[in-house]
Design a protein around this motif. Structure first.
Motif, PDB file in Angstrom:
ATOM      1  N   LYS A  82       0.573  -1.142   0.055  1.00 48.27           N
ATOM      2  CA  LYS A  82      -0.296  -0.139   0.172  1.00 48.27           C
ATOM      3  C   LYS A  82       0.903   1.391   0.026  1.00 48.27           C
ATOM      4  N   ALA A  83       0.527   2.133  -0.628  1.00 51.07           N
ATOM      5  CA  ALA A  83       0.893   3.296  -0.512  1.00 51.07           C
ATOM      6  C   ALA A  83       0.737   4.200   0.397  1.00 51.07           C
ATOM      7  N   GLU A  84       2.102   4.848   1.549  1.00 50.03           N
ATOM      8  CA  GLU A  84       2.336   5.248   2.333  1.00 50.03           C
ATOM      9  C   GLU A  84       2.930   7.105   1.984  1.00 50.03           C
ATOM     10  N   ALA A  85       2.408   8.088   3.001  1.00 47.12           N
ATOM     11  CA  ALA A  85       2.585   8.970   2.668  1.00 47.12           C
ATOM     12  C   ALA A  85       4.167   9.140   3.486  1.00 47.12           C
ATOM     13  N   ILE A  86       4.974   9.914   2.490  1.00 45.54           N
ATOM     14  CA  ILE A  86       6.371  10.016   2.823  1.00 45.54           C
ATOM     15  C   ILE A  86       6.921  11.477   2.954  1.00 45.54           C
ATOM     16  N   ASP A  87       8.015  11.997   3.295  1.00 46.77           N
ATOM     17  CA  ASP A  87       8.689  13.312   3.233  1.00 46.77           C
ATOM     18  C   ASP A  87      10.160  12.250   2.349  1.00 46.77           C
ATOM     19  N   ALA A  88      10.845  13.830   1.515  1.00 48.40           N
ATOM     20  CA  ALA A  88      11.782  13.455   1.331  1.00 48.40           C
ATOM     21  C   ALA A  88      13.312  12.499   1.753  1.00 48.40           C
ATOM     22  N   THR A  89      13.232  13.199   3.060  1.00 48.40           N
ATOM     23  CA  THR A  89      14.316  12.689   3.644  1.00 48.40           C
ATOM     24  C   THR A  89      13.609  10.825   3.895  1.00 48.40           C
ATOM     25  N   GLU A  90      12.649  10.799   4.614  1.00 51.27           N
ATOM     26  CA  GLU A  90      12.331   9.593   4.502  1.00 51.27           C
ATOM     27  C   GLU A  90      12.913   8.464   2.780  1.00 51.27           C
ATOM     28  N   LEU A  91      12.080   9.209   2.108  1.00 47.51           N
ATOM     29  CA  LEU A  91      12.063   8.214   0.971  1.00 47.51           C
ATOM     30  C   LEU A  91      12.905   8.281   0.705  1.00 47.51           C
ATOM     31  N   SER A  92      14.125   8.784   0.621  1.00 48.64           N
ATOM     32  CA  SER A  92      15.653   8.932  -0.032  1.00 48.64           C
ATOM     33  C   SER A  92      16.256   7.542   1.281  1.00 48.64           C
ATOM     34  N   THR A  93      16.318   7.980   2.706  1.00 53.11           N
ATOM     35  CA  THR A  93      16.820   6.550   2.900  1.00 53.11           C
ATOM     36  C   THR A  93      16.609   5.467   3.340  1.00 53.11           C
ATOM     37  N   ARG A  94      15.319   5.270   3.142  1.00 53.86           N
ATOM     38  CA  ARG A  94      14.095   4.092   2.673  1.00 53.86           C
ATOM     39  C   ARG A  94      14.283   3.303   1.059  1.00 53.86           C
ATOM     40  N   LEU A  95      14.720   4.090   0.286  1.00 56.47           N
ATOM     41  CA  LEU A  95      14.484   4.205  -1.095  1.00 56.47           C
ATOM     42  C   LEU A  95      16.095   3.274  -0.833  1.00 56.47           C
ATOM     43  N   SER A  96      16.889   4.023  -0.341  1.00 55.13           N
ATOM     44  CA  SER A  96      18.374   3.074  -0.600  1.00 55.13           C
ATOM     45  C   SER A  96      18.500   2.281   0.281  1.00 55.13           C
ATOM     46  N   ALA A  97      18.097   2.110   1.459  1.00 54.38           N
ATOM     47  CA  ALA A  97      17.918   0.954   1.955  1.00 54.38           C
ATOM     48  C   ALA A  97      17.187  -0.416   1.206  1.00 54.38           C
ATOM     49  N   PHE A  98      16.667   0.312   0.844  1.00 56.97           N
ATOM     50  CA  PHE A  98      15.812  -1.271   0.003  1.00 56.97           C
ATOM     51  C   PHE A  98      16.426  -1.508  -1.312  1.00 56.97           C
ATOM     52  N   VAL A  99      16.580  -0.545  -1.977  1.00 54.05           N
ATOM     53  CA  VAL A  99      17.759  -0.870  -3.171  1.00 54.05           C
ATOM     54  C   VAL A  99      19.282  -1.520  -2.608  1.00 54.05           C
ATOM     55  N   ALA A 100      19.984  -1.443  -1.410  1.00 55.02           N
ATOM     56  CA  ALA A 100      20.844  -1.665  -1.291  1.00 55.02           C
ATOM     57  C   ALA A 100      20.891  -3.252  -1.091  1.00 55.02           C
ATOM     58  N   GLN A 101      19.323  -3.655  -0.782  1.00 53.55           N
ATOM     59  CA  GLN A 101      19.024  -5.579  -0.317  1.00 53.55           C
ATOM     60  C   GLN A 101      19.179  -6.059  -1.810  1.00 53.55           C
ATOM     61  N   ASN A 102      17.701  -4.703  -2.506  1.00 52.80           N
ATOM     62  CA  ASN A 102      17.482  -5.544  -3.909  1.00 52.80           C
ATOM     63  C   ASN A 102      18.087  -4.619  -5.526  1.00 52.80           C
ATOM     64  N   LYS A 103      18.864  -5.194  -5.484  1.00 54.01           N
ATOM     65  CA  LYS A 103      19.721  -4.182  -6.311  1.00 54.01           C
ATOM     66  C   LYS A 103      18.894  -4.054  -7.633  1.00 54.01           C
TER      67      LYS A 103
END
Length: 147
Positions: A82-103
């Protein structure tokens, strides 16, 4: 003598070949018409585009979708969640953590048609700055405009 003259006149044999000269003439006329009109059909529009370093991607895995709305708010949907509201810094940190696991996971940026183009490009730059190697834009299939 009349009988001898009749024997000299033989029936002409029918020609069984096609006369292609008129077809060649028509083809050359059409070729000239198309050569003259082809340069006139190319239309161009000058657009002042924002600058970005976005790249295209094709993949068959479930994508991560980053959505930006017309007001500039971000929403994150991780692989069918489900899509959840997020701010820019949180988006950046969560994306970098997720992409580090799934390249090889594809990341798409979605925005409504009324959103400013600069906001969409800023979102793509933000996603790429988070370490995502490939970012794609989402669109609705079909060429119909809703206006």
């Amino acid at each position: 003598m009349t009988a001898g003259m009749m024997t000299r006149h033989k029936r002409r044999k029918l020609k069984s070949e096609i006369n292609v000269v008129p077809y060649i003439d028509v083809m050359l006329v059409l070729l000239i018409i198309f050569m003259v009109t082809a340069p006139l059909l190319s239309l161009s529009v000058d657009v002042d585009l924002p600058q970005s370093k976005a790249r295209a991607v094709e993949s068959k895995k479930d994508p991560v979708i980053v959505t930006v709305d017309a007001e500039g708010r971000y929403f994150l949907s991780l692989q069918g969640g489900k899509a959840e509201a997020i701010d820019a810094t949180e988006l950046s940190t969560r994306l970098s953590a997720f992409v580090a696991q799934n390249k090889d996971v594809p990341v798409f940026v979605a925005a409504p048609g009324v959103a400013e183009y600069q906001k969409v490009m800023d979102t793509m730059v933000l996603v790429q700055a988070a370490g995502v190697p490939r970012v794609s834009l989402m669109s609705q299939p079909g060429g119909q405009s809703s206006r």
